[in-house]
Design a protein around this motif. Structure first.
Motif, PDB file in Angstrom:
ATOM      1  N   GLN A  42     -11.830   9.443   9.909  1.00  0.00           N
ATOM      2  CA  GLN A  42     -11.034   9.797   9.049  1.00  0.00           C
ATOM      3  C   GLN A  42     -11.829   9.184   7.554  1.00  0.00           C
ATOM      4  OE1 GLN A  42      -8.242   7.192  10.556  1.00  0.00           O
ATOM      5  NE2 GLN A  42      -7.387   8.053  12.378  1.00  0.00           N
ATOM      6  N   HIS A  43     -13.094   9.142   7.928  1.00  0.00           N
ATOM      7  CA  HIS A  43     -13.495   8.640   6.504  1.00  0.00           C
ATOM      8  C   HIS A  43     -14.544   9.439   6.457  1.00  0.00           C
ATOM      9  CE1 HIS A  43     -12.283   4.692   6.579  1.00  0.00           C
ATOM     10  NE2 HIS A  43     -12.240   4.342   7.916  1.00  0.00           N
ATOM     11  N   GLU A  44     -14.628  10.586   7.040  1.00  0.00           N
ATOM     12  CA  GLU A  44     -16.005  12.290   6.658  1.00  0.00           C
ATOM     13  C   GLU A  44     -15.167  11.892   5.020  1.00  0.00           C
ATOM     14  OE1 GLU A  44     -17.498  15.488   8.923  1.00  0.00           O
ATOM     15  OE2 GLU A  44     -15.246  14.805   8.998  1.00  0.00           O
ATOM     16  N   GLY A  45     -16.381  12.351   4.556  1.00  0.00           N
ATOM     17  CA  GLY A  45     -16.177  12.744   2.572  1.00  0.00           C
ATOM     18  C   GLY A  45     -15.870  11.453   1.767  1.00  0.00           C
ATOM     19  N   ALA A  46     -15.717  10.372   2.362  1.00  0.00           N
ATOM     20  CA  ALA A  46     -15.507   8.760   1.726  1.00  0.00           C
ATOM     21  C   ALA A  46     -16.618   8.108   1.766  1.00  0.00           C
ATOM     22  CB  ALA A  46     -14.316   8.115   1.988  1.00  0.00           C
ATOM     23  N   GLU A  47     -16.598   7.063   0.145  1.00  0.00           N
ATOM     24  CA  GLU A  47     -17.307   5.860   0.467  1.00  0.00           C
ATOM     25  C   GLU A  47     -16.568   5.900   1.261  1.00  0.00           C
ATOM     26  OE1 GLU A  47     -18.496   3.224  -3.801  1.00  0.00           O
ATOM     27  OE2 GLU A  47     -19.060   4.678  -3.864  1.00  0.00           O
ATOM     28  N   LEU A  48     -17.690   3.983   1.447  1.00  0.00           N
ATOM     29  CA  LEU A  48     -18.007   3.271   2.703  1.00  0.00           C
ATOM     30  C   LEU A  48     -17.267   1.794   2.592  1.00  0.00           C
ATOM     31  CD1 LEU A  48     -19.505   5.489   5.845  1.00  0.00           C
ATOM     32  CD2 LEU A  48     -17.061   5.485   5.937  1.00  0.00           C
ATOM     33  N   GLY A  49     -18.082   1.327   1.563  1.00  0.00           N
ATOM     34  CA  GLY A  49     -18.611   0.656   0.343  1.00  0.00           C
ATOM     35  C   GLY A  49     -19.455   0.292  -0.033  1.00  0.00           C
ATOM     36  N   VAL A  50     -19.604  -1.197  -0.130  1.00  0.00           N
ATOM     37  CA  VAL A  50     -20.954  -1.673  -1.301  1.00  0.00           C
ATOM     38  C   VAL A  50     -21.255  -2.915  -0.655  1.00  0.00           C
ATOM     39  CG1 VAL A  50     -22.333  -1.722  -3.317  1.00  0.00           C
ATOM     40  CG2 VAL A  50     -20.345  -0.175  -2.987  1.00  0.00           C
TER      41      VAL A  50
END
Length: 155
Positions: free
Chosen positions: A14-22
């Protein structure tokens, strides 16, 4: 800061292509640099001799080993994401890693991560993650590249 919790391939997908965090910032001290030099047998003066670095180095101070900053990946990655329900995780690959900026002693660094792709390889999740190690108050990152982890989820 709470890491993103992932417990399955489907959740991760579901998080493919998205920033996961810092991650949080981590200060790199001379003690850490010196211990890394001892562990790796890399005692180059640019990392250890503060007086010489002040006069002979273009950086004006000691700097962290590039590979020390790379070795922080698992620690900083763990602040961004918590992968649960695993049998095993394998560090698989580092691609196109480019060191862009030296990390001076006492600098603070943090990791920014984006999930580029996630593939199911016969039940093993292959995650390619774009990583950037940012240096506090610096416009250029320490490095950027793509890392690949293999995640063996429990059924």
């Amino acid at each position: 800061m709470n890491p993103l919790v992932i417990s399955s391939f489907e959740e991760f997908q579901q998080h493919e292509g998205a920033e996961l965090g810092v991650s949080e910032y981590h200060q790199i001290t001379q003690e850490q640099i010196s211990k890394f030099a001892d562990a790796t047998l890399d005692h180059q003066w640019i990392h250890l001799d503060a007086e010489r670095a002040k006069t002979e180095s273009p950086f004006g101070n000691t700097i962290a080993h590039g590979y020390l900053t790379v070795s922080l990946l698992p620690y900083l990655w763990g602040q961004i994401i918590s992968i649960r329900n695993l049998k095993m995780q394998v560090n698989y690959e580092i691609e196109n890693l480019r060191f862009n900026q030296a990390v001076l002693v006492n600098s603070e660094v943090r990791l920014r991560a984006k999930l580029l792709t996630l593939k199911n390889l016969r039940g093993v999740a292959k995650a390619q993650i774009e990583v950037t190690l940012e240096i506090k108050d610096s416009p250029k990152p320490a490095y950027s590249g793509t890392i690949t982890f293999l995640y063996h989820f429990n059924k």
